[in-house]
Design an enzyme around this catalytic site. Structure first.
Site, PDB file in Angstrom:
ATOM      1  N   LEU A 237       0.838  -1.187   0.000  1.00  0.00           N
ATOM      2  CA  LEU A 237       0.000   0.000   0.000  1.00  0.00           C
ATOM      3  C   LEU A 237       0.878   1.243   0.000  1.00  0.00           C
ATOM      4  CD1 LEU A 237      -2.708  -0.937   2.695  1.00  0.00           C
ATOM      5  CD2 LEU A 237      -2.969  -0.977   0.207  1.00  0.00           C
ATOM      6  N   ASP A 238       0.354   2.335  -0.563  1.00  0.00           N
ATOM      7  CA  ASP A 238       1.068   3.607  -0.556  1.00  0.00           C
ATOM      8  C   ASP A 238       1.235   4.111   0.871  1.00  0.00           C
ATOM      9  OD1 ASP A 238       1.004   3.458  -3.301  1.00  0.00           O
ATOM     10  OD2 ASP A 238      -0.740   4.786  -3.500  1.00  0.00           O
ATOM     11  N   ILE A 239       2.155   5.050   1.047  1.00  0.00           N
ATOM     12  CA  ILE A 239       2.447   5.569   2.378  1.00  0.00           C
ATOM     13  C   ILE A 239       1.231   6.217   3.032  1.00  0.00           C
ATOM     14  CG2 ILE A 239       3.264   7.797   1.484  1.00  0.00           C
ATOM     15  CD1 ILE A 239       5.407   7.750   3.718  1.00  0.00           C
TER      16      ILE A 239
END
Length: 234
Positions: A100-102
């Site tokens: 997942l993205d930050i």
């Protein structure tokens, strides 16, 4: 499997220390001293370190409720990683099954079972991912049909696979996709002239994020959950 890799996995010793033990003659294979780190082992081989039989640990499977601000990486020089949430031995050996993205929150799976990880993440298996999203602009009634038809992303030669978008209110929706293109959810909404402001992954396949886990908490998967993810045909 190489002998040095086997000993490292069985003992959690760093590979450099394993090589020292091999050189000193502390490792035997079938009761014969073995100093060649690259020796390939078979299932029948019995490996001992200082006379004690070594066994590979059982594979580990975790679900984590990822908070914002963490990167899905084993190492990062600028940001904390999802591994920082885990209090487990040899956690550096864990692989992240579905990144997942930050700034995205929600379900992340971690394992040291490479084959299981491949079953979860391989595009060939079309494992579904369920997201809850919030947008900057109001969602229009035509969007579910557009997503079901396949959204064409910028710089992609083919449209996305059909996706299921359910409008929950003017700015919130639930989206089920069966791909894992780079920043796919954000790009899909951008292709429709909107922008994702919040993104949370609720499920991978049929496995839902445990609602008892607060952001940053994790737990072991049950054997049923492990089998469910590896056997389900999306």
């Amino acid at each position: 499997m190489r002998l040095d890799k086997f000993v490292a996995h069985a003992t959690h010793l760093p590979r450099s220390e394993v090589r020292k033990r091999l050189k000193s003659g502390a490792v035997t294979v079938n009761d014969t001293k073995e100093k060649q780190a690259a020796r390939q082992l078979t299932f029948e081989d019995i490996v001992r370190l200082h006379g004690e039989i070594l066994h590979l640990p059982e594979p580990r499977y975790f679900m984590l409720h990822k908070p914002q601000g963490l990167v899905c990486s084993n190492h990062d020089g600028e940001h904390p990683t999802v591994l920082d949430c885990l209090n487990e031995p040899n956690k550096e050996a864990l692989q992240i099954a579905g990144r997942l993205d930050i700034d995205t929150t929600g379900l992340v799976l971690l394992t040291d079972d490479g084959q299981w990880n491949h079953q979860i993440t391989s595009p060939a298996h079309h494992k579904t991912k369920t997201y809850r999203l919030r947008t900057a602009e109001a969602l229009t009634p035509d969007l579910p049909a557009r997503f079901a038809a396949g959204i064409q992303l910028k710089d992609e030669s083919r449209p996305c696979r059909p996706a299921q978008l359910t409008l929950l209110d003017d700015y919130t929706a639930r989206l089920i996709i069966s791909e894992g293109k780079y920043h796919q959810v954000k790009r899909m909404l951008a292709a429709c002239g909107n922008r994702v402001t919040e993104l949370h992954r609720e499920a991978i396949g049929e496995l839902q994020l445990d609602t008892s886990l607060n952001a940053g908490q994790y737990r072991h998967l049950t054997s049923t959950e492990v089998k469910q993810l590896s056997s389900s045909n999306e």
